[in-house]
Design an enzyme around this catalytic site. Structure first.
Site, PDB file in Angstrom:
ATOM      1  N   GLY A 114      26.134  72.861  26.817  1.00  9.38           N
ATOM      2  CA  GLY A 114      25.618  71.507  26.627  1.00  9.38           C
ATOM      3  C   GLY A 114      24.869  70.735  27.781  1.00  9.38           C
ATOM      4  CG  HIS A 338      54.250  58.990  30.181  1.00  7.66           C
ATOM      5  ND1 HIS A 338      55.022  60.395  30.411  1.00  7.66           N
ATOM      6  CD2 HIS A 338      53.121  59.567  30.561  1.00  7.66           C
ATOM      7  CE1 HIS A 338      54.417  61.255  30.922  1.00  7.66           C
ATOM      8  NE2 HIS A 338      53.103  60.809  31.042  1.00  7.66           N
ATOM      9  CD  GLU A 339      49.774  57.684  28.858  1.00  5.53           C
ATOM     10  OE1 GLU A 339      48.965  57.651  29.704  1.00  5.53           O
ATOM     11  OE2 GLU A 339      50.214  58.685  28.398  1.00  5.53           O
ATOM     12  CG  ASP A 413      51.444  63.964  33.011  1.00  4.45           C
ATOM     13  OD1 ASP A 413      50.404  63.998  32.484  1.00  4.45           O
ATOM     14  OD2 ASP A 413      52.462  63.075  32.570  1.00  4.45           O
TER      15      ASP A 413
END
Ligand code: ADP
Length: 503
Positions: A114, A338-339, A413
């Protein structure tokens, strides 16, 4: 044409014979079997069986006039320069001949998918006023021995025929994914067929001589240079290798501009910002971002593409389509916390680095914190990697601060955090100094890695514990809004100074 009449006549005669014999109650099965085998062999020899190699012929005729120019390709300045230099061999043929320079036979474009390798090959054919014939490595692969080699021969003759037909003096043959046929010889399981195909390609390339009626240059593309047979890249074959890398920020901006040209952008849209938020995207990804943004505007019955459309399109290209699946309220709260944990650590350690936070499930992710990158970075210090680990751990630590434990949502993570820690040790940036993994006790590596991760867990734990009230407040809002921008997030904390004070 004449050949076609003969063929039709023969088929008619055959059918007549079959009907006649059937009428006279002769057992037809052996005849039909023989006819089937003969027809199969005939078509095989003509290369008509299998995954329709004739498509190559069609592609070729469609593309004999490529309408892509180098100006339609964003970024890739080095690749373009090298390619142009190589192509001048075709354009200035007379001069090249006077100097006795061996003409160029092949150019190898290497780089991730790409990034514009096919576009470069098409632009090359326009620049040199050549016909363009394309095929992909996979199209040569058949289980029947000899078919691949024959298809290579057909490809070269197709280019020459086409050039003759349209009155051009040169042809560009583009072979995408060349590693499929040009892997190291003897390395494939059905190696004889692959080897024959590669040998044929090498023979055809060796046969490319100056002063031919049609000068042919092969441009091949691959993402796996390491897999190619060395015979292919020796001088006299693919003697030019051009690297086509992921675009840098300037390149991304140019690509976005090219693809946004014919689309109505709202005045508020800042493509530089989009370029900054799309670190690591290829040209194909960027084209998709602009296109998806237009689709979103269309779905919302708007006449212009706005910043929110572009932001959502980036998330979509990065993570996939929004999922219908909605987590239960308590799980949604956990995802939001969490975010926010990631976002908080990112803002504290790299001010202004949060691009957006979302709790809308997409692809495999239930939520996502997207970062923006101001400068391209190729080298990392120990401090940078430690901060990166801290940002990865932020999500799990925030969950632990609120619930007393973290969930399986942190597994990915941790994978990233251990990768960073590994990088840190291997680069000689840990307390062990410069090491060689081969001479190291197995347990030692893990011990130092755990130490690095533990140190960051403590650090993040302290920062988040001091901010728990803020985390909970923002969490309420994020659940309601589902997606928030980096600016909103920074505004909510209300104090860039306060954030940086902690560090
Ligand atoms: P590759 O051959 O490297 O896999 P392509 O040349 O087929 O990539 O690119 C796929 C699509 O992505 C193109 O049709 C174009 O829309 C877009 N694209 C990729 N790179 C660029 C670039 N440098 N400039 C403009 N568009 C690009």
């Amino acid at each position: 044409m004449k050949k076609d009449y003969y063929q039709a006549g023969l088929i008619g005669l055959g059918m007549g014979l079959v009907v006649f014999l059937g009428w006279n109650q002769v057992n037809l099965i052996p005849f039909l079997l023989i006819i089937g085998v003969v027809a199969g062999l005939y078509f095989l020899s003509q290369g008509k069986v299998g995954r329709g190699f004739e498509t190559v012929g069609n592609v070729a005729s469609v593309n004999c006039e490529s309408n892509i120019s180098f100006n339609d390709i964003g970024g890739q300045e080095v690749a373009k320069r090298e390619l142009l230099e190589a192509l001048d061999f075709l354009r200035l043929e007379e001069k090249i001949r006077q100097l006795g320079i061996r003409p160029l036979k092949g150019i190898l474009l290497t780089g991730p998918p790409g990034t514009g390798k096919t576009l470069l090959a098409k632009a090359a054919s326009q620049y040199t006023n050549s016909v363009f014939v394309a095929a992909s490595g996979a199209e040569f692969v058949e289980m029947y021995a000899g078919v691949g080699a024959q298809r290579v021969r057909q490809l070269f003759s197709k280019a020459r025929q086409l050039a003759k037909k349209v009155g051009k003096k040169s042809g560009i043959i583009f072979i995408d994914e060349i590693e499929v046929i040009a892997g190291k010889r003897g390395s494939h399981t059905s190696h004889l067929e692959y080897d024959q195909t590669l040998n044929q390609l090498l023979t055809e390339m060796d046969g490319l001589k100056p002063r031919q009626e049609c000068q042919v240059v092969v441009i091949a593309a691959t993402n796996r240079l390491d897999m190619l047979d060395p015979a292919l890249i020796r001088p006299g074959r693919f003697d030019r290798q051009v690297k086509v890398d992921l675009p840098d920020r300037e390149g991304r901006l140019r690509i976005l501009e090219i693809h946004a040209q014919a689309k109505p952008l709202a005045a508020e849209v800042n493509l530089e910002e989009v370029a900054q938020d799309t670190y690591g995207f290829s040209g194909a990804h960027l084209e998709s971002v602009v296109n998806e943004a237009a689709i979103l505007a269309f779905r919302q019955e708007e006449l212009e593409i706005r910043t929110t459309h572009l932001r959502e399109a980036i998330d979509k290209v990065l993570l996939g389509e929004k999922l219908d699946r909605r987590p239960a309220a308590e799980e949604l709260r956990r995802v939001a916390i969490h975010e926010i944990g990631h976002g908080l650590m990112s803002e504290i350690l790299r001010p202004e680095s949060v691009a957006s936070l979302t709790v809308i499930p997409r692809g495999k992710a239930l939520g996502f914190m997207r970062q923006t990158q101001k400068e391209e970075q190729y080298l990392y210090t120990a401090a940078y990697l430690q901060d990166q680990i801290a940002i990865c751990l932020g999500g799990a630590v925030a969950e632990k601060a609120v619930y007393g434990h973290w969930s399986t949502g942190a597994a990915n993570d941790f994978e990233q955090a251990t990768d960073q820690a590994k990088q840190l040790i291997e680069a000689g940036l840990s307390r062990l100094g410069i090491i060689s993994k081969d001479y190291m006790e197995k347990g030692k590596f893990q011990e130092v890695m755990t130490e690095i991760l533990e140190e960051q867990l403590q650090r993040v734990g302290k920062i988040i514990a001091e901010r728990q009230g803020l985390v909970l407040r923002v969490c309420e809002e994020l659940q309601k809004r589902e997606t928030v921008s980096g600016e909103w997030f920074r505004g909510e904390f209300g104090r860039k100074e306060e954030i940086s004070k902690i560090n």
